[in-house]
Design a protein around this motif. Structure first.
Motif, short mmCIF file in Angstrom:
data_model
loop_
_atom_site.label_atom_id
_atom_site.label_comp_id
_atom_site.label_asym_id
_atom_site.label_seq_id
_atom_site.Cartn_x
_atom_site.Cartn_y
_atom_site.Cartn_z
N ARG A 67 45.06 -73.90 -38.17
CA ARG A 67 45.61 -72.77 -37.43
C ARG A 67 44.82 -72.54 -36.14
O ARG A 67 43.61 -72.59 -36.12
CB ARG A 67 45.59 -71.50 -38.26
CG ARG A 67 46.43 -71.58 -39.51
CD ARG A 67 47.87 -71.84 -39.23
NE ARG A 67 48.41 -70.80 -38.40
CZ ARG A 67 49.68 -70.67 -38.10
NH1 ARG A 67 50.55 -71.50 -38.53
NH2 ARG A 67 50.08 -69.68 -37.33
N ASP A 104 53.65 -69.53 -28.79
CA ASP A 104 54.36 -70.04 -29.95
C ASP A 104 54.14 -71.54 -30.09
O ASP A 104 54.03 -72.25 -29.09
CB ASP A 104 55.87 -69.77 -29.79
CG ASP A 104 56.68 -70.37 -30.91
OD1 ASP A 104 56.37 -70.08 -32.08
OD2 ASP A 104 57.62 -71.14 -30.63
N HIS A 105 54.05 -72.01 -31.33
CA HIS A 105 54.02 -73.45 -31.60
C HIS A 105 55.47 -73.91 -31.68
O HIS A 105 56.21 -73.47 -32.56
CB HIS A 105 53.31 -73.75 -32.92
CG HIS A 105 51.84 -73.55 -32.86
ND1 HIS A 105 51.26 -72.33 -33.07
CD2 HIS A 105 50.84 -74.42 -32.59
CE1 HIS A 105 49.95 -72.46 -32.94
NE2 HIS A 105 49.67 -73.71 -32.65
N PRO A 108 56.15 -75.89 -35.58
CA PRO A 108 55.17 -75.08 -36.30
C PRO A 108 54.08 -75.92 -36.98
O PRO A 108 54.33 -77.05 -37.39
CB PRO A 108 56.02 -74.36 -37.36
CG PRO A 108 57.41 -74.40 -36.83
CD PRO A 108 57.52 -75.67 -36.05
N SER A 110 52.92 -75.50 -39.84
CA SER A 110 53.32 -75.76 -41.22
C SER A 110 54.25 -76.96 -41.35
O SER A 110 54.44 -77.49 -42.42
CB SER A 110 54.00 -74.53 -41.81
OG SER A 110 55.18 -74.22 -41.10
N ARG A 111 54.83 -77.39 -40.23
CA ARG A 111 55.74 -78.54 -40.24
C ARG A 111 55.12 -79.74 -39.52
O ARG A 111 55.83 -80.64 -39.06
CB ARG A 111 57.07 -78.17 -39.62
CG ARG A 111 57.80 -77.11 -40.42
CD ARG A 111 59.10 -76.74 -39.75
NE ARG A 111 59.75 -75.69 -40.48
CZ ARG A 111 60.76 -75.90 -41.31
NH1 ARG A 111 61.21 -77.10 -41.52
NH2 ARG A 111 61.31 -74.88 -41.93
N LYS A 132 59.47 -67.50 -36.58
CA LYS A 132 58.59 -67.77 -37.71
C LYS A 132 58.22 -69.25 -37.75
O LYS A 132 57.64 -69.75 -36.82
CB LYS A 132 59.24 -67.31 -39.02
CG LYS A 132 59.48 -65.83 -39.07
CD LYS A 132 60.12 -65.42 -40.35
CE LYS A 132 60.45 -63.95 -40.33
NZ LYS A 132 61.20 -63.55 -41.49
N ASP A 133 58.57 -69.95 -38.84
CA ASP A 133 58.21 -71.38 -38.93
C ASP A 133 59.43 -72.29 -38.78
O ASP A 133 59.42 -73.43 -39.24
CB ASP A 133 57.47 -71.67 -40.23
CG ASP A 133 58.36 -71.53 -41.45
OD1 ASP A 133 59.42 -70.88 -41.35
OD2 ASP A 133 58.01 -72.06 -42.52
N LYS A 134 60.45 -71.80 -38.10
CA LYS A 134 61.63 -72.63 -37.86
C LYS A 134 61.36 -73.59 -36.70
O LYS A 134 60.57 -73.31 -35.82
CB LYS A 134 62.83 -71.76 -37.47
CG LYS A 134 63.28 -70.75 -38.51
CD LYS A 134 64.41 -69.92 -37.94
CE LYS A 134 64.79 -68.77 -38.82
NZ LYS A 134 63.93 -67.61 -38.68
N SER A 135 62.09 -74.70 -36.69
CA SER A 135 62.03 -75.59 -35.53
C SER A 135 62.76 -74.89 -34.39
O SER A 135 63.51 -73.93 -34.60
CB SER A 135 62.70 -76.92 -35.85
OG SER A 135 64.09 -76.74 -36.01
#
Length: 147
Positions: A67, A104-105, A108, A110-111, A132-135
């Motif tokens: 992170r 923003d990443h 993400p 997480s992906r 959030k963690d969406k593409s």
């Protein structure tokens, strides 16, 4: 089949919880992300031998240490300024200029995303929180349906 898997995972999660009660160090370290760690460790135990310290170390390396907020604050502020300046203080998703901006990443963490400048973008708070963690594509599709 899904019911068996769910039952087996819940049994393994109970084992992880018991191990956390015995290991105060890992329990303290994992407290901010306790449920996610328990789920991760239970899935690890399907294949590997029970080793709470090794499970925590692997979880930490995969999800916590990656992170960007773990970078020192001065470095983070410099990166943030560069991203905002590059994007002309404009949200890349909705085009809003100024206001409460965040970095923003695009892909993400997480992906499998990275903290490289090419994966960072300026986003208004609203877009960043909705994404959030969406593409990027999944977020834009979601936004089209919900707005």
């Amino acid at each position: 089949m899904a019911l068996k898997r769910k039952w087996y995972e819940s049994v393994l999660e109970l084992g992880v919880r018991r191990d956390l009660e015995k290991n105060a160090r890992v329990a303290r370290l994992s407290s901010p992300c306790r449920e996610r760690f328990i789920s991760f460790a239970a899935k690890q135990r399907v294949v590997y031998e029970n080793d709470l310290n090794a499970e925590w170390q692997e979880f930490y390396e995969q999800f916590v240490a990656k992170r960007l907020y773990n970078v020192n604050v001065k470095l983070w502020q410099q990166i943030r300024k560069k991203v905002f300046k590059r994007d002309a203080y404009t949200c890349v998703y909705c085009g809003r200029v100024g206001g409460k901006l965040e970095v923003d990443h695009i892909i993400p963490i997480s992906r499998g995303g990275t903290n490289e400048m090419s994966n960072l973008a300026t986003a208004c708070r609203r877009c960043n929180r909705q994404k959030k963690d969406k593409s990027e594509k999944a977020f834009l599709d979601w936004r089209e349906k919900h707005e």
